[in-house]
Design a protein around this motif. Structure first.
Motif, PDB file in Angstrom:
ATOM      1  N   TYR A 153       0.851  -1.196   0.000  1.00  0.00           N
ATOM      2  CA  TYR A 153       0.000   0.000   0.000  1.00  0.00           C
ATOM      3  C   TYR A 153       0.882   1.240   0.000  1.00  0.00           C
ATOM      4  O   TYR A 153       1.888   1.297   0.702  1.00  0.00           O
ATOM      5  CB  TYR A 153      -0.916   0.042   1.230  1.00  0.00           C
ATOM      6  N   SER A 154       0.494   2.227  -0.802  1.00  0.00           N
ATOM      7  CA  SER A 154       1.201   3.509  -0.803  1.00  0.00           C
ATOM      8  C   SER A 154       0.230   4.605  -1.186  1.00  0.00           C
ATOM      9  O   SER A 154      -0.849   4.343  -1.720  1.00  0.00           O
ATOM     10  CB  SER A 154       2.382   3.469  -1.780  1.00  0.00           C
ATOM     11  N   LEU A 155       0.598   5.840  -0.923  1.00  0.00           N
ATOM     12  CA  LEU A 155      -0.233   6.972  -1.292  1.00  0.00           C
ATOM     13  C   LEU A 155      -0.069   7.273  -2.780  1.00  0.00           C
ATOM     14  O   LEU A 155       0.963   6.946  -3.379  1.00  0.00           O
ATOM     15  CB  LEU A 155       0.158   8.195  -0.459  1.00  0.00           C
ATOM     16  N   PRO A 156      -1.078   7.898  -3.398  1.00  0.00           N
ATOM     17  CA  PRO A 156      -1.028   8.175  -4.838  1.00  0.00           C
ATOM     18  C   PRO A 156       0.222   8.964  -5.247  1.00  0.00           C
ATOM     19  O   PRO A 156       0.535   9.992  -4.648  1.00  0.00           O
ATOM     20  CB  PRO A 156      -2.297   9.007  -5.075  1.00  0.00           C
ATOM     21  N   GLY A 157       0.932   8.458  -6.259  1.00  0.00           N
ATOM     22  CA  GLY A 157       2.086   9.158  -6.796  1.00  0.00           C
ATOM     23  C   GLY A 157       3.351   9.071  -5.971  1.00  0.00           C
ATOM     24  O   GLY A 157       4.364   9.672  -6.331  1.00  0.00           O
ATOM     25  N   ALA A 158       3.321   8.321  -4.865  1.00  0.00           N
ATOM     26  CA  ALA A 158       4.492   8.244  -3.986  1.00  0.00           C
ATOM     27  C   ALA A 158       5.614   7.436  -4.628  1.00  0.00           C
ATOM     28  O   ALA A 158       5.375   6.561  -5.454  1.00  0.00           O
ATOM     29  CB  ALA A 158       4.106   7.620  -2.645  1.00  0.00           C
ATOM     30  N   ILE A 159       6.845   7.763  -4.234  1.00  0.00           N
ATOM     31  CA  ILE A 159       7.995   6.952  -4.601  1.00  0.00           C
ATOM     32  C   ILE A 159       8.554   6.331  -3.324  1.00  0.00           C
ATOM     33  O   ILE A 159       8.284   6.816  -2.224  1.00  0.00           O
ATOM     34  CB  ILE A 159       9.092   7.781  -5.321  1.00  0.00           C
ATOM     35  N   ASN A 160       9.303   5.275  -3.466  1.00  0.00           N
ATOM     36  CA  ASN A 160       9.820   4.540  -2.317  1.00  0.00           C
ATOM     37  C   ASN A 160      11.324   4.738  -2.173  1.00  0.00           C
ATOM     38  O   ASN A 160      12.094   4.387  -3.053  1.00  0.00           O
ATOM     39  CB  ASN A 160       9.503   3.050  -2.473  1.00  0.00           C
ATOM     40  N   ILE A 161      11.728   5.353  -1.045  1.00  0.00           N
ATOM     41  CA  ILE A 161      13.139   5.461  -0.678  1.00  0.00           C
ATOM     42  C   ILE A 161      13.239   4.966   0.760  1.00  0.00           C
ATOM     43  O   ILE A 161      12.969   5.718   1.699  1.00  0.00           O
ATOM     44  CB  ILE A 161      13.682   6.899  -0.784  1.00  0.00           C
ATOM     45  N   PRO A 162      13.579   3.687   0.976  1.00  0.00           N
ATOM     46  CA  PRO A 162      13.654   3.160   2.343  1.00  0.00           C
ATOM     47  C   PRO A 162      14.592   3.986   3.212  1.00  0.00           C
ATOM     48  O   PRO A 162      15.597   4.528   2.723  1.00  0.00           O
ATOM     49  CB  PRO A 162      14.188   1.742   2.128  1.00  0.00           C
ATOM     50  N   LEU A 163      14.248   4.090   4.482  1.00  0.00           N
ATOM     51  CA  LEU A 163      15.008   4.930   5.407  1.00  0.00           C
ATOM     52  C   LEU A 163      16.494   4.596   5.415  1.00  0.00           C
ATOM     53  O   LEU A 163      17.346   5.489   5.444  1.00  0.00           O
ATOM     54  CB  LEU A 163      14.436   4.779   6.822  1.00  0.00           C
ATOM     55  N   THR A 164      16.844   3.305   5.367  1.00  0.00           N
ATOM     56  CA  THR A 164      18.248   2.917   5.420  1.00  0.00           C
ATOM     57  C   THR A 164      19.024   3.310   4.164  1.00  0.00           C
ATOM     58  O   THR A 164      20.251   3.235   4.152  1.00  0.00           O
ATOM     59  CB  THR A 164      18.387   1.401   5.634  1.00  0.00           C
ATOM     60  N   GLN A 165      18.311   3.769   3.126  1.00  0.00           N
ATOM     61  CA  GLN A 165      18.976   4.200   1.893  1.00  0.00           C
ATOM     62  C   GLN A 165      18.848   5.697   1.656  1.00  0.00           C
ATOM     63  O   GLN A 165      19.193   6.193   0.587  1.00  0.00           O
ATOM     64  CB  GLN A 165      18.384   3.441   0.699  1.00  0.00           C
ATOM     65  N   ILE A 166      18.365   6.404   2.662  1.00  0.00           N
ATOM     66  CA  ILE A 166      18.001   7.806   2.480  1.00  0.00           C
ATOM     67  C   ILE A 166      19.205   8.685   2.127  1.00  0.00           C
ATOM     68  O   ILE A 166      19.057   9.730   1.484  1.00  0.00           O
ATOM     69  CB  ILE A 166      17.284   8.361   3.743  1.00  0.00           C
ATOM     70  N   LEU A 167      20.421   8.289   2.511  1.00  0.00           N
ATOM     71  CA  LEU A 167      21.612   9.089   2.212  1.00  0.00           C
ATOM     72  C   LEU A 167      22.380   8.560   1.006  1.00  0.00           C
ATOM     73  O   LEU A 167      23.479   9.041   0.711  1.00  0.00           O
ATOM     74  CB  LEU A 167      22.540   9.144   3.430  1.00  0.00           C
ATOM     75  N   SER A 168      21.805   7.612   0.308  1.00  0.00           N
ATOM     76  CA  SER A 168      22.471   7.051  -0.869  1.00  0.00           C
ATOM     77  C   SER A 168      22.569   8.104  -1.973  1.00  0.00           C
ATOM     78  O   SER A 168      21.637   8.885  -2.207  1.00  0.00           O
ATOM     79  CB  SER A 168      21.696   5.838  -1.379  1.00  0.00           C
ATOM     80  N   ASP A 169      23.708   8.131  -2.663  1.00  0.00           N
ATOM     81  CA  ASP A 169      23.890   9.061  -3.779  1.00  0.00           C
ATOM     82  C   ASP A 169      22.828   8.855  -4.854  1.00  0.00           C
ATOM     83  O   ASP A 169      22.482   9.793  -5.585  1.00  0.00           O
ATOM     84  CB  ASP A 169      25.281   8.882  -4.399  1.00  0.00           C
ATOM     85  N   GLU A 170      22.293   7.654  -4.939  1.00  0.00           N
ATOM     86  CA  GLU A 170      21.283   7.327  -5.938  1.00  0.00           C
ATOM     87  C   GLU A 170      20.041   8.206  -5.813  1.00  0.00           C
ATOM     88  O   GLU A 170      19.369   8.501  -6.811  1.00  0.00           O
ATOM     89  CB  GLU A 170      20.891   5.849  -5.782  1.00  0.00           C
ATOM     90  N   TYR A 171      19.730   8.636  -4.585  1.00  0.00           N
ATOM     91  CA  TYR A 171      18.503   9.396  -4.347  1.00  0.00           C
ATOM     92  C   TYR A 171      18.731  10.871  -4.064  1.00  0.00           C
ATOM     93  O   TYR A 171      17.783  11.596  -3.777  1.00  0.00           O
ATOM     94  CB  TYR A 171      17.727   8.772  -3.183  1.00  0.00           C
ATOM     95  N   GLU A 172      19.972  11.336  -4.147  1.00  0.00           N
ATOM     96  CA  GLU A 172      20.273  12.725  -3.773  1.00  0.00           C
ATOM     97  C   GLU A 172      19.504  13.729  -4.624  1.00  0.00           C
ATOM     98  O   GLU A 172      19.030  14.753  -4.120  1.00  0.00           O
ATOM     99  CB  GLU A 172      21.773  12.993  -3.874  1.00  0.00           C
ATOM    100  N   GLU A 173      19.362  13.461  -5.921  1.00  0.00           N
ATOM    101  CA  GLU A 173      18.680  14.421  -6.790  1.00  0.00           C
ATOM    102  C   GLU A 173      17.194  14.539  -6.456  1.00  0.00           C
ATOM    103  O   GLU A 173      16.562  15.543  -6.780  1.00  0.00           O
ATOM    104  CB  GLU A 173      18.845  14.039  -8.262  1.00  0.00           C
ATOM    105  N   TYR A 174      16.624  13.533  -5.809  1.00  0.00           N
ATOM    106  CA  TYR A 174      15.237  13.611  -5.370  1.00  0.00           C
ATOM    107  C   TYR A 174      15.112  14.438  -4.087  1.00  0.00           C
ATOM    108  O   TYR A 174      14.159  15.194  -3.910  1.00  0.00           O
ATOM    109  CB  TYR A 174      14.671  12.207  -5.095  1.00  0.00           C
ATOM    110  N   ILE A 175      16.058  14.250  -3.190  1.00  0.00           N
ATOM    111  CA  ILE A 175      15.940  14.808  -1.838  1.00  0.00           C
ATOM    112  C   ILE A 175      16.523  16.209  -1.724  1.00  0.00           C
ATOM    113  O   ILE A 175      15.999  17.056  -1.007  1.00  0.00           O
ATOM    114  CB  ILE A 175      16.609  13.853  -0.830  1.00  0.00           C
ATOM    115  N   ASP A 176      17.621  16.478  -2.440  1.00  0.00           N
ATOM    116  CA  ASP A 176      18.266  17.790  -2.386  1.00  0.00           C
ATOM    117  C   ASP A 176      17.955  18.543  -3.666  1.00  0.00           C
ATOM    118  O   ASP A 176      18.721  18.524  -4.614  1.00  0.00           O
ATOM    119  CB  ASP A 176      19.780  17.613  -2.211  1.00  0.00           C
ATOM    120  N   GLN A 177      16.785  19.206  -3.699  1.00  0.00           N
ATOM    121  CA  GLN A 177      16.371  19.914  -4.904  1.00  0.00           C
ATOM    122  C   GLN A 177      15.433  21.065  -4.548  1.00  0.00           C
ATOM    123  O   GLN A 177      14.949  21.164  -3.424  1.00  0.00           O
ATOM    124  CB  GLN A 177      15.689  18.943  -5.875  1.00  0.00           C
ATOM    125  N   GLY A 178      15.223  21.950  -5.505  1.00  0.00           N
ATOM    126  CA  GLY A 178      14.364  23.109  -5.274  1.00  0.00           C
ATOM    127  C   GLY A 178      13.189  23.148  -6.222  1.00  0.00           C
ATOM    128  O   GLY A 178      12.706  24.221  -6.579  1.00  0.00           O
TER     129      GLY A 178
END
Length: 206
Positions: free
Chosen positions: A77-102
């Motif tokens: 189950y997830s909310l509409p349009g959500a993406i999945n970034i598990p907490l243990t991977q939150i600092l991974s370089d793979e997801y930086e462009e999602y998290i550090d943006q304007g």
């Protein structure tokens, strides 16, 4: 003593999460413990379930929901349009462009508020902006949006208006059969997107 308890409640979970993250993905923190604690006390990271429902109904392009639970939980189950970034991977370089943006407002969520708040603390200490937490998590989402309880007849007008909005949101988001009341409005403004230097745009939800 009270301040020590506050600090412990904030940073003990944070330390556990940092310890669980692979060393080569850990970045240098930019905010001090005191600066982060000030923001935690203000509670400015929280976005209500009502605000999230309103943005989803309005199809706000500036909203990005980020589910920090495991992939298995996300697939159930997830909310509409959500993406999945598990907490243990939150600092991974793979997801930086999602998290550090304007470009978008990121709203972390989990079953409750704990894991999502830990994700916010980690990213906020790195100096990242535009990240928030859905207050109460999915448990509160189900309680307030998908299955809202009718107020007692003696409730104030604003409580009745809130229920009308939630009842309509429930219908629009898969929780009921009532038509959305377009006259209901959210009084609290949504978080402001803090512009940063141009980065890649997130690819969208699942």
């Amino acid at each position: 003593m009270k301040m020590r308890l506050i600090l412990a409640s904030v940073f003990v979970p944070l330390g556990i999460i940092i310890a669980a993250i692979p060393e080569n993905t850990t970045k240098q923190f930019k905010l001090t413990a005191e600066e982060l604690l000030d923001e935690v006390k203000d509670g400015t990271q929280f976005v209500s379930t009502d605000e999230i429902a309103d943005m989803l109904i309005q199809k706000d392009p500036g909203l990005q929901l980020i589910d920090v639970r495991s992939q298995a939980e996300f697939e159930k189950y997830s909310l509409p349009g959500a993406i999945n970034i598990p907490l243990t991977q939150i600092l991974s370089d793979e997801y930086e462009e999602y998290i550090d943006q304007g470009v978008k407002i990121n709203v972390f969520y989990s079953n409750g508020s704990l894991k999502a708040n830990e994700a916010w603390m980690l990213t906020r200490q790195l100096g990242y902006e535009n990240n928030f937490v859905m207050q109460g998590g999915l448990n509160y989402w189900v309680e307030t949006i998908l299955n809202p309880q009718a107020p007692k007849s003696v409730m104030a007008d604003d409580e009745i208006a809130k229920y009308d909005f939630r009842k309509g949101a429930s219908a629009a988001l898969g929780g009921g059969n009532t038509v959305l009341n377009n006259n209901s409005t959210m009084k609290k403004p949504k978080p402001i997107i803090k512009k940063r230097k141009k980065k890649k745009r997130a690819t969208g939800g699942c």
